[in-house]
Design an enzyme around this catalytic site. Structure first.
Site, mmCIF file in Angstrom:
data_model
loop_
_atom_site.group_PDB
_atom_site.id
_atom_site.type_symbol
_atom_site.label_atom_id
_atom_site.label_comp_id
_atom_site.label_asym_id
_atom_site.label_seq_id
_atom_site.Cartn_x
_atom_site.Cartn_y
_atom_site.Cartn_z
ATOM 1 N N ASN A 102 -2.217 0.510 6.810
ATOM 2 C CA ASN A 102 -1.124 -0.982 7.579
ATOM 3 C C ASN A 102 -0.565 -1.963 6.039
ATOM 4 O O ASN A 102 -0.371 -3.190 6.230
ATOM 5 C CB ASN A 102 -2.430 -1.581 7.993
ATOM 6 C CG ASN A 102 -3.815 -2.055 7.301
ATOM 7 O OD1 ASN A 102 -3.212 -1.742 5.550
ATOM 8 N ND2 ASN A 102 -4.351 -3.247 6.931
ATOM 9 N N GLU A 135 -9.920 -10.607 -7.330
ATOM 10 C CA GLU A 135 -8.665 -9.835 -7.258
ATOM 11 C C GLU A 135 -8.089 -9.942 -8.040
ATOM 12 O O GLU A 135 -7.180 -9.257 -8.137
ATOM 13 C CB GLU A 135 -8.453 -9.616 -5.358
ATOM 14 C CG GLU A 135 -9.562 -9.265 -4.380
ATOM 15 C CD GLU A 135 -8.803 -9.654 -3.078
ATOM 16 O OE1 GLU A 135 -9.867 -8.344 -1.730
ATOM 17 O OE2 GLU A 135 -7.536 -10.037 -3.062
ATOM 18 N N LYS A 187 0.467 -1.551 0.335
ATOM 19 C CA LYS A 187 0.230 -0.020 -0.318
ATOM 20 C C LYS A 187 0.503 1.505 -0.095
ATOM 21 O O LYS A 187 2.439 0.967 0.537
ATOM 22 C CB LYS A 187 -0.703 0.142 1.070
ATOM 23 C CG LYS A 187 -1.840 -1.382 1.329
ATOM 24 C CD LYS A 187 -3.147 -1.156 2.864
ATOM 25 C CE LYS A 187 -3.858 -2.385 2.644
ATOM 26 N NZ LYS A 187 -5.088 -2.307 3.914
ATOM 27 N N HIS A 208 -2.470 -5.588 1.628
ATOM 28 C CA HIS A 208 -3.959 -6.156 1.811
ATOM 29 C C HIS A 208 -3.273 -7.271 1.225
ATOM 30 O O HIS A 208 -2.237 -7.956 0.743
ATOM 31 C CB HIS A 208 -4.771 -5.374 0.895
ATOM 32 C CG HIS A 208 -5.207 -6.403 0.419
ATOM 33 N ND1 HIS A 208 -6.492 -6.036 1.157
ATOM 34 C CD2 HIS A 208 -5.781 -6.720 -0.807
ATOM 35 C CE1 HIS A 208 -7.800 -6.856 0.279
ATOM 36 N NE2 HIS A 208 -7.368 -7.756 -0.454
ATOM 37 N N TYR A 268 -12.300 -2.225 -3.593
ATOM 38 C CA TYR A 268 -13.258 -2.500 -1.870
ATOM 39 C C TYR A 268 -14.569 -2.363 -2.038
ATOM 40 O O TYR A 268 -15.097 -1.910 -0.755
ATOM 41 C CB TYR A 268 -12.217 -1.703 -1.551
ATOM 42 C CG TYR A 268 -11.304 -1.558 -0.846
ATOM 43 C CD1 TYR A 268 -10.807 -2.848 -0.304
ATOM 44 C CD2 TYR A 268 -9.919 -0.241 -0.924
ATOM 45 C CE1 TYR A 268 -9.420 -2.953 0.860
ATOM 46 C CE2 TYR A 268 -9.185 -1.020 -0.411
ATOM 47 C CZ TYR A 268 -8.500 -1.743 0.709
ATOM 48 O OH TYR A 268 -7.342 -2.751 0.242
#
Ligand code: CMP
Length: 139
Positions: A113, A127, A10, A116, A50
């Site tokens: 964070n 995905e 990310k 993913h 998402y």
């Protein structure tokens, strides 16, 4: 069973030049990175990716964050890859993440964070095809 899972490094991690270090952790844990590219995704793409979280209070901020700076999307191959990568990432909230996990080491917050990973085989298939065509995946 050999599985594929979709990983995203990310913006908080790409910004801090952690792509190589995270790739090294992934490869050292026995995963093969069979596809990888650094891209800047649009807000619309982030919202689509998402969409399962659309009703959550954090949805807007999550999509803005994912499209704010480059991400590295990758397909990882390993026996039991989906569950094993979730173990390697650690808990979504880094304060709950186990020692030695990617999120414990690098994540800044539950929003930022660092990585993913897909959470189930159906999600992984969706995905992976969201970001990669078949010719881009070379085991
Ligand atoms: P990720 O695994 O990419 O899936 C959805 C993301 O939403 C998650 O990681 C977090 O970065 C983010 N998020 C923000 N707030 C929360 C929350 N309260 N619970 C779960 N995920 C959250």
């Amino acid at each position: 069973m050999i599985e594929w899972t979709l990983s995203i490094i990310k913006p908080d991690a790409t910004r801090r030049n952690l792509t190589g270090e995270i790739d090294n952790i992934i490869e050292s844990a026995g995963f093969r990175i069979i596809a990888q590219k650094r891209i800047l995704i649009s807000l619309e793409q982030a919202k689509k990716f998402y969409e399962i979280h659309a009703s959550k209070p954090f949805y807007d901020d999550l999509c803005k964050f994912l499209s704010s700076e480059p991400v590295v999307v990758q397909v990882l191959e390993k026996e039991n890859a989906i569950e094993e990568y979730r173990q390697l990432m650690g808990a979504t909230n880094p304060t709950n993440a186990a020692e030695g996990t990617i999120r414990k080491r690098f994540a800044i917050s539950v929003d930022q964070n660092s990585v993913h990973g897909s959470d189930a085989p159906e999600t992984a298939a969706r995905e992976i095809s969201f970001f990669f065509s078949n010719v881009e995946i070379v085991g």
